[in-house]
Design a protein around this motif. Structure first.
Motif, PDB file in Angstrom:
ATOM      1  N   ARG A  71      -1.576  -3.562  -2.407  1.00 58.56           N
ATOM      2  CA  ARG A  71      -0.563  -4.429  -3.055  1.00 58.56           C
ATOM      3  C   ARG A  71       0.250  -3.612  -4.061  1.00 58.56           C
ATOM      4  O   ARG A  71       1.479  -3.686  -4.102  1.00 58.56           O
ATOM      5  CB  ARG A  71      -1.243  -5.575  -3.840  1.00 58.56           C
ATOM      6  CG  ARG A  71      -1.826  -6.679  -3.007  1.00 58.56           C
ATOM      7  CD  ARG A  71      -2.481  -7.717  -3.925  1.00 58.56           C
ATOM      8  NE  ARG A  71      -1.531  -8.556  -4.621  1.00 58.56           N
ATOM      9  CZ  ARG A  71      -1.700  -9.054  -5.857  1.00 58.56           C
ATOM     10  NH1 ARG A  71      -2.800  -8.752  -6.533  1.00 58.56           N
ATOM     11  NH2 ARG A  71      -0.794  -9.817  -6.408  1.00 58.56           N
ATOM     12  N   ILE A  72      -0.474  -2.847  -4.883  1.00 57.46           N
ATOM     13  CA  ILE A  72       0.199  -2.072  -5.934  1.00 57.46           C
ATOM     14  C   ILE A  72       1.144  -1.042  -5.294  1.00 57.46           C
ATOM     15  O   ILE A  72       2.281  -0.845  -5.751  1.00 57.46           O
ATOM     16  CB  ILE A  72      -0.856  -1.386  -6.841  1.00 57.46           C
ATOM     17  CG1 ILE A  72      -1.620  -2.450  -7.642  1.00 57.46           C
ATOM     18  CG2 ILE A  72      -0.205  -0.379  -7.783  1.00 57.46           C
ATOM     19  CD1 ILE A  72      -2.909  -1.949  -8.303  1.00 57.46           C
ATOM     20  N   GLN A  73       0.684  -0.422  -4.206  1.00 61.02           N
ATOM     21  CA  GLN A  73       1.521   0.617  -3.568  1.00 61.02           C
ATOM     22  C   GLN A  73       2.801   0.015  -2.983  1.00 61.02           C
ATOM     23  O   GLN A  73       3.848   0.649  -2.980  1.00 61.02           O
ATOM     24  CB  GLN A  73       0.723   1.366  -2.501  1.00 61.02           C
ATOM     25  CG  GLN A  73      -0.161   2.436  -3.163  1.00 61.02           C
ATOM     26  CD  GLN A  73      -1.076   3.180  -2.233  1.00 61.02           C
ATOM     27  OE1 GLN A  73      -1.522   2.616  -1.232  1.00 61.02           O
ATOM     28  NE2 GLN A  73      -1.403   4.415  -2.565  1.00 61.02           N
ATOM     29  N   GLU A  74       2.701  -1.224  -2.532  1.00 63.07           N
ATOM     30  CA  GLU A  74       3.902  -1.877  -1.987  1.00 63.07           C
ATOM     31  C   GLU A  74       4.972  -2.044  -3.061  1.00 63.07           C
ATOM     32  O   GLU A  74       6.164  -2.024  -2.775  1.00 63.07           O
ATOM     33  CB  GLU A  74       3.526  -3.279  -1.476  1.00 63.07           C
ATOM     34  CG  GLU A  74       3.353  -3.355   0.023  1.00 63.07           C
ATOM     35  CD  GLU A  74       3.049  -4.774   0.452  1.00 63.07           C
ATOM     36  OE1 GLU A  74       3.796  -5.684   0.036  1.00 63.07           O
ATOM     37  OE2 GLU A  74       2.040  -4.951   1.167  1.00 63.07           O
ATOM     38  N   TYR A  75       4.546  -2.215  -4.285  1.00 67.00           N
ATOM     39  CA  TYR A  75       5.485  -2.447  -5.396  1.00 67.00           C
ATOM     40  C   TYR A  75       5.791  -1.158  -6.179  1.00 67.00           C
ATOM     41  O   TYR A  75       6.383  -1.210  -7.233  1.00 67.00           O
ATOM     42  CB  TYR A  75       4.892  -3.472  -6.371  1.00 67.00           C
ATOM     43  CG  TYR A  75       5.126  -4.910  -5.971  1.00 67.00           C
ATOM     44  CD1 TYR A  75       6.046  -5.715  -6.639  1.00 67.00           C
ATOM     45  CD2 TYR A  75       4.427  -5.460  -4.901  1.00 67.00           C
ATOM     46  CE1 TYR A  75       6.258  -7.032  -6.265  1.00 67.00           C
ATOM     47  CE2 TYR A  75       4.626  -6.780  -4.517  1.00 67.00           C
ATOM     48  CZ  TYR A  75       5.536  -7.556  -5.204  1.00 67.00           C
ATOM     49  OH  TYR A  75       5.754  -8.855  -4.829  1.00 67.00           O
ATOM     50  N   SER A  76       5.334  -0.035  -5.679  1.00 66.76           N
ATOM     51  CA  SER A  76       5.524   1.203  -6.437  1.00 66.76           C
ATOM     52  C   SER A  76       6.485   2.139  -5.708  1.00 66.76           C
ATOM     53  O   SER A  76       6.775   1.947  -4.522  1.00 66.76           O
ATOM     54  CB  SER A  76       4.180   1.908  -6.639  1.00 66.76           C
ATOM     55  OG  SER A  76       3.700   2.360  -5.392  1.00 66.76           O
ATOM     56  N   SER A  77       6.994   3.120  -6.444  1.00 69.12           N
ATOM     57  CA  SER A  77       7.782   4.158  -5.783  1.00 69.12           C
ATOM     58  C   SER A  77       7.413   5.503  -6.405  1.00 69.12           C
ATOM     59  O   SER A  77       7.152   5.592  -7.620  1.00 69.12           O
ATOM     60  CB  SER A  77       9.285   3.893  -5.914  1.00 69.12           C
ATOM     61  OG  SER A  77       9.681   4.037  -7.231  1.00 69.12           O
TER      62      SER A  77
END
Ligand code: SF4
Length: 385
Positions: A71-77
């Motif tokens: 989930r966190i990786q989906e919202y990160s760059s």
């Protein structure tokens, strides 16, 4: 040893402590509390009972971390998540999953490279289970560089070398052992549940399995009567083990530990800071023919900068302790108080006029003198436990 009454999954769990060097690590709890729990100097698990968590619960914890990391990786760059996105995710997280989300977010922010297995003695679980946990962890997170755990010498000494090798091959990289002392008299006095020979055997087995080994030593643990024996026997045990790391963590005596009763009854006379400094000096000067890295990364230690690689930094470490021992009592007092209040970190700061003025003013207010400084220090350091 699994707790049959509590086989229902109780949610993602985190234990109470980790080594200072594991501040960036993901904590995965394999067992609850300490299976021994009798060391008279240890406040951590007193009043708790030990249990091994079922294998499937531990696997579930790891899967939950994976879900939150995805989930966190989906919202990160570029491997980073900004505060707004983290806050959005937090608000979307069910209250029952906030602990695991927080653990995952903290791990993600620290690069997801290290994991620490909790609590006090993860090696007590079945070796096959530990292998399965490590394999699962590393298959879900192939970029992990280091997995570490606490373990007791008594336990490791009884594990077959083949099992220990299999655990190492599955990805356990480092074991932290509370050696505390190499003196059988000291170990027996504080009910450590290990003897010098089992410490040596366990340490040598860990080294043979090619895992890194970190041994904790507790200056002051022999009290005044066993101080010299503690220093010499500990150095001898360490010399026979040659661990990768030697970590100092000085004795403190809060009211919550059984050793305090012995102090109150006059059966254990604690060392002063000066006596502990002499003990550390004797111990370090007795380290011989080993290549360990010495570290002093605990807030309870008087000398934060007594660290370095053996043998090349041995004289540098000794010179720091010798410098302290050579100071007049008032200067020693200012450093003792300044260090324990977090005002000073190094002996060189005794020359920093504003800092020493600040410490002297506190000593005046609290009526701390060279004669009563150790009692005052004891009060100060128990606040950090
Ligand atoms: S074995 Fe370790 S955790 Fe357990 S009581 Fe002793 S010092 Fe504490």
């Amino acid at each position: 040893m699994e707790n049959k009454k509590q086989t229902k999954y109780q949610g993602f769990e985190q234990g109470p402590i980790r080594p200072p060097s594991e501040a960036s690590s993901l904590l995965i709890r394999l067992t609850r509390n300490c299976p021994w729990n009798r060391c008279t100097f240890c406040p951590v698990y007193k009043g708790t009972s030990f249990s091994v968590r079922p294998l499937e619960h531990i696997i579930k914890d790891i899967n939950l971390i994976k879900y939150q990391i995805d989930r966190i990786q989906e919202y990160s760059s570029n491997g980073k998540i900004n505060k707004e996105n983290a806050s959005t995710l937090w608000n979307q997280t069910d209250a029952s999953h906030q602990v695991v989300f927080h653990a995952a977010l903290n791990w993600f922010a620290n690069g997801m490279t290290s994991v620490f297995l909790q609590d006090a003695n993860s090696l007590i679980i079945k070796p096959a289970h530990l292998v399965e946990i490590l394999s699962h962890l590393r298959s879900l997170f192939p970029n992990i560089q280091r997995v570490t755990s606490y373990a007791r010498s008594h336990t490791i000494a009884r594990i077959g070398q083949d099992d220990l090798d299999a655990i190492a091959r599955s990805g356990l990289n480092r074991i932290h052992i509370g050696l505390e002392s190499g003196s059988d008299e000291v170990l027996s006095q504080v009910i450590k549940g290990a003897k010098k020979q089992s410490h040596i055997k366990a340490g040598q087995k860990v080294k043979q399995s090619k895992m890194e080994l970190s041994e904790y030593i507790m200056p002051g643990l022999g009290g005044q009567s066993l101080s010299e024996n503690h220093a010499l026997e500990t150095a001898d045990a360490i010399n026979q083990i040659n661990p990768d790391y030697i970590r100092f963590r000085s004795l403190a005596i809060p009211s919550t530990i059984p050793l305090k009763d012995m102090v109150d009854q006059g059966k254990f006379i604690p060392c002063s800071d000066v006596q502990i400094a002499r003990e550390i000096h004797l111990m370090i000067s007795s380290f011989n023919n080993i290549q360990s890295f010495v570290t002093s990364d605990h807030v309870l230690n008087l000398f934060e900068d007594v660290q370095g690689k053996l043998p090349e930094d041995q004289s540098k470490m000794l010179s720091i302790v010798s410098h302290f021992l050579s100071l007049p009592p008032k200067e020693q007092m200012i450093f003792q108080v300044g260090r324990r209040l977090g005002i000073m970190r190094f002996l060189s700061q005794l020359d920093h006029v504003p800092l020493r003025n600040q410490v002297e003013s506190i000593c005046n207010q609290m009526n701390i003198t060279p004669d009563n400084v150790d009692a005052s220090i004891q009060e100060i350091i128990t606040r950090f436990i």
